[in-house]
Design an enzyme around this catalytic site. Structure first.
Site, short mmCIF file in Angstrom:
data_model
loop_
_atom_site.label_atom_id
_atom_site.label_comp_id
_atom_site.label_asym_id
_atom_site.label_seq_id
_atom_site.Cartn_x
_atom_site.Cartn_y
_atom_site.Cartn_z
N ARG A 77 0.85 -1.18 0.00
CA ARG A 77 0.00 0.00 0.00
C ARG A 77 0.89 1.24 0.00
NH1 ARG A 77 -2.31 3.10 4.62
NH2 ARG A 77 -4.02 4.32 3.78
N HIS A 121 -2.82 11.01 0.43
CA HIS A 121 -2.35 10.82 1.81
C HIS A 121 -1.77 12.17 2.27
CE1 HIS A 121 -1.00 7.48 4.77
NE2 HIS A 121 -0.73 8.63 5.35
N GLU A 166 -7.43 8.50 5.84
CA GLU A 166 -7.77 9.24 7.05
C GLU A 166 -8.20 10.69 6.80
OE1 GLU A 166 -4.65 8.85 9.97
OE2 GLU A 166 -4.84 6.69 10.05
N ASN A 294 -7.65 1.82 9.74
CA ASN A 294 -6.37 2.08 10.42
C ASN A 294 -6.62 2.09 11.92
OD1 ASN A 294 -5.32 2.44 7.89
ND2 ASN A 294 -4.79 4.60 8.15
N TYR A 296 -4.62 2.18 15.88
CA TYR A 296 -3.42 2.23 16.72
C TYR A 296 -3.74 2.12 18.21
CZ TYR A 296 -0.89 3.52 12.52
OH TYR A 296 -0.34 3.49 11.26
N GLU A 371 -3.64 -0.04 8.14
CA GLU A 371 -2.49 0.40 8.94
C GLU A 371 -2.64 -0.10 10.36
OE1 GLU A 371 -1.52 4.60 9.17
OE2 GLU A 371 -1.84 4.82 7.00
C1 FCB Z 1 -1.55 7.42 10.53
C2 FCB Z 1 -1.10 7.92 9.17
C3 FCB Z 1 0.26 7.43 8.74
C4 FCB Z 1 1.23 7.35 9.91
C5 FCB Z 1 0.61 6.64 11.09
C6 FCB Z 1 1.54 6.49 12.27
O1 FCB Z 1 -2.44 8.34 11.07
O2 FCB Z 1 -2.02 7.54 8.17
O3 FCB Z 1 0.73 8.24 7.71
O4 FCB Z 1 1.68 8.61 10.21
O5 FCB Z 1 -0.55 7.28 11.49
#
Ligand code: FCB
Length: 468
Positions: A77, A121, A166, A294, A296, A371
Site C-alpha cells: 500500500r 495521503h 484518514e 487504520n 493504533y 495500517e
Molecule cells: C496514521 C497515518 C500514517 C502514519 C501513522 C503512524 O495516522 O495515516 O501516515 O503517520 O498514522
C-alpha cells in the site's frame, strides 16, 4: 499449541505514504504541497524536519520493492503524490510524475505483489490551498480531475484503489487544531473540509469505477474506538458526540448516503452545513468493495463537570485549538499504559471491538486493516541488529486481535503493517520510527529489524504464534 492459522488468500502487506518516504521534493517537476510549506515553517515539526529527502524512496524504489518481495508480502500500500502528477493541482499532468508511479506499479506486478494505491495521503498541492483548500468545494472537483488523470494512466494494473487516507486528519488536524498542514485553526472550515473530502471521495470513486472497472474500490478511515470514563449519561453523551465527529461524519455519507442528524445538531452553533448541496451525500455513497481500517489505540472521554481540570489527551498532538469541533465540553483523558513512543496506549482489544462494530453495522462490507503498527525507540545493538521485541509483541497481539474478530464472523481480507520503512512521521519528523525496516538517515541504508524477520515468517506461513 497456540498457533493461529489465517485463511489462504489472506493478504499480508505493508504500507507507506508518498511524502513520508519519497524525498525528491523538487525533482522531475513535482510541485510544492501543503506539507512542504508546513514542514518548512519554523516551529511546526520536531527538530524542523522536512520530507525533502525522507527515505529517498524516489531514487531507491527498485531496491525497496526487492525488500517487499523478500519479505514475502502479497500486497504493498503506497500513496500517489498529487503534486507529482499535477504540480499545481489542476491543469496539465506532469508526465515524469505519472511515469514514476507507472514504473512502481509495474515493478510490484513483476515481483508478484498487488499494488494498493491511495490517491491522497495528505499532500494537497499548495496552489489549491492558496485558493482555499479543502474548505472550498472546488478542491473536490479538482480532485476528481486528478483521479481521472492518474487512474486513466494506471487503470486496473492497480489491484485496489483507495481514494483517501484518514480524511479525519486532513479535516480536523489540518483545519481545526492545526497540528497538521496547512495548520489552520478555523472550526467551520474544518467541517467544510469534512464535507468536501466526502464529496471528493464519491466523485473520485465514480471515476475509478469507470476507468478501472476490474480494480477494487476502497477508502481508509481512522475510526476511533471511544470509551466513556464512567457509566453516567453525561459520559455516554461524550461518546456519542465524539463518535459523530470522528466516525459517523464519514461513515454516514460514504456508506449510508447521509450525515447523522446528531452531528448536524451538535455543530449547529458552528455552521448550518448549507455548503452541503442536494445530491452530495448520495454522491459520497459510492459502493465500496472493501473498507480500509487504520487502528493504533483507543480514546477515553467524559463530559466536563465544570470544575475539574480540563484534559485534552486525545493522542493527536498539542494545540491550543481543539480538533473536536462543537464538542467543547468533552474531555479526553489519559489512558492506562503500556504506551508506544507516540504516547499512544496499547490496547489490541480495541481493534477487535472496532471490527465487530463495523461488521454489525455494515455486515456485507469486507474489511482490510490498512495500517497498524508502533513506534518505539529502536537501538542498533552491538551485534548490528535491531531487537525490537516490543514492536513484535505489539504486532503479534494486534494480528491476534484481528483473528479474534474473524473467528467471530467478521470478513477481514488482509493486514498491512505500518510501516515498511522508518519515515517522516509528520509533526514528529524522523524522531518516531515505525518501520519494520530501519533507515539510517545518514547513509540511507536499510536494515531489517527483528520485526521484519518475524513478519516475513508470518506472511509466508500464515501462522501466528499467539503466545510465544
Ligand atoms: C496514521 C497515518 C500514517 C502514519 C501513522 C503512524 O495516522 O495515516 O501516515 O503517520 O498514522
Amino acid at each position: 499449541m497456540s498457533d493461529v492459522v489465517f485463511p489462504e488468500g489472506f493478504v499480508w502487506g505493508s504500507a507507506t505514504a508518498a511524502y513520508q518516504i519519497e524525498g525528491a521534493a523538487r525533482v522531475d517537476g513535482r510541485g510544492p504541497s501543503i506539507w512542504d510549506t508546513y514542514s518548512h515553517t519554523p516551529g511546526r515539526t520536531l527538530n524542523g524536519d522536512t520530507g525533502d529527502v525522507a527515505a529517498d524512496h524516489y531514487h531507491r524504489w527498485e531496491s525497496d520493492l526487492d525488500h517487499i518481495a523478500a519479505l514475502g508480502l502479497d500486497a504493498y500500500r503506497f500513496s500517489i503524490a498529487w503534486p507529482r502528477v499535477q504540480p499545481g493541482g489542476s491543469g496539465p499532468v506532469n508526465q515524469a510524475g505519472v511515469d514514476f508511479y507507472s514504473r512502481l506499479v509495474d515493478g510490484l506486478l513483476e515481483r508478484g505483489v498487488q499494488p494498493v494505491a491511495t490517491l491522497y495521503h495528505w499532500d494537497l498541492p499548495q496552489e489549491l490551498e492558496d485558493a482555499g483548500g479543502w474548505p472550498e468545494r472546488d478542491t473536490a472537483l479538482r480532485f476528481a480531475d486528478y483521479a481521472t488523470a492518474i487512474v486513466g494512466a494506471l487503470g486496473d494494473r492497480v489491484h485496489t484503489w483507495t481514494t483517501f487516507n484518514e480524511p479525519w486528519c486532513s479535516a480536523y488536524l489540518g483545519y481545526a487544531s492545526g497540528v497538521h498542514a496547512p495548520g489552520r485553526t478555523e472550526p467551520e472550515a474544518a467541517l467544510r473540509a469534512v464535507h468536501h473530502l466526502n464529496l471528493a471521495h464519491g466523485l473520485a470513486g465514480r471515476v475509478i469505477r469507470d476507468l478501472a472497472p476490474a480494480a477494487r474500490l476502497s477508502v481508509t478511515l481512522n475510526l476511533h474506538v471511544i470509551r466513556p470514563a464512567s457509566d453516567s449519561a453525561a459520559d455516554a453523551d461524550a461518546v456519542r458526540r465524539t463518535d459523530a465527529l470522528a466516525n459517523r461524519a464519514f461513515l454516514g455519507p460514504m456508506l449510508d448516503g447521509a450525515y447523522p442528524a446528531d452531528l448536524l445538531a451538535d455543530t449547529a452553533a458552528v455552521t448550518d452545513w448549507s455548503f452541503v448541496r442536494d445530491g452530495d451525500e448520495r454522491t459520497a455513497a459510492v459502493p465500496l468493495d472493501v473498507l480500509g481500517v487504520n487502528y493504533y489505540s483507543t480514546t477515553l472521554v467524559r463530559t466536563w463537570d465544570g470544575v475539574s481540570a480540563r484534559s485534552s489527551a486525545d493522542g493527536h498532538g498539542r494545540s491550543a485549538h481543539s480538533a473536536w469541533v462543537g464538542a467543547d465540553r468533552v474531555d479526553f483523558l489519559p489512558q492506562p499504559g503500556p504506551y508506544t513512543a507516540m504516547g499512544w496506549n496499547i490496547e489490541p482489544a480495541g481493534l477487535t471491538e472496532l471490527l465487530l462494530r463495523l461488521h454489525r453495522e455494515y455486515p456485507d462490507l469486507p474489511l482490510m486493516i490498512t495500517e497498524n503498527g508502533a513506534a518505539f525507540d529502536d537501538v542498533v545493538s552491538p551485534d548490528g541488529a535491531v531487537h525490537d521485541d516490543r514492536r513484535v509483541d505489539y504486532l503479534r497481539r494486534h494480528i491476534a486481535a484481528t483473528h479474534d474478530a474473524m473467528a467471530a464472523g467478521v470478513d477481514v481480507r488482509g493486514y498491512f503493517v505500518w510501516s515498511l520503512l522508518d519515515n517522516f512521521e509528520w509533526a514528529y519528523g524522523y524522531d518516531r520510527r515505525f518501520g519494520i525496516i530501519r533507515v539510517d538517515y545518514d547513509t540511507q541504508e536499510r536494515l531489517w529489524k527483528d520485526s521484519a524477520h518475524w513478519y516475513q515468517h508470518l506472511a509466508t506461513t500464515d501462522r501466528l504464534d499467539r503466545h510465544p
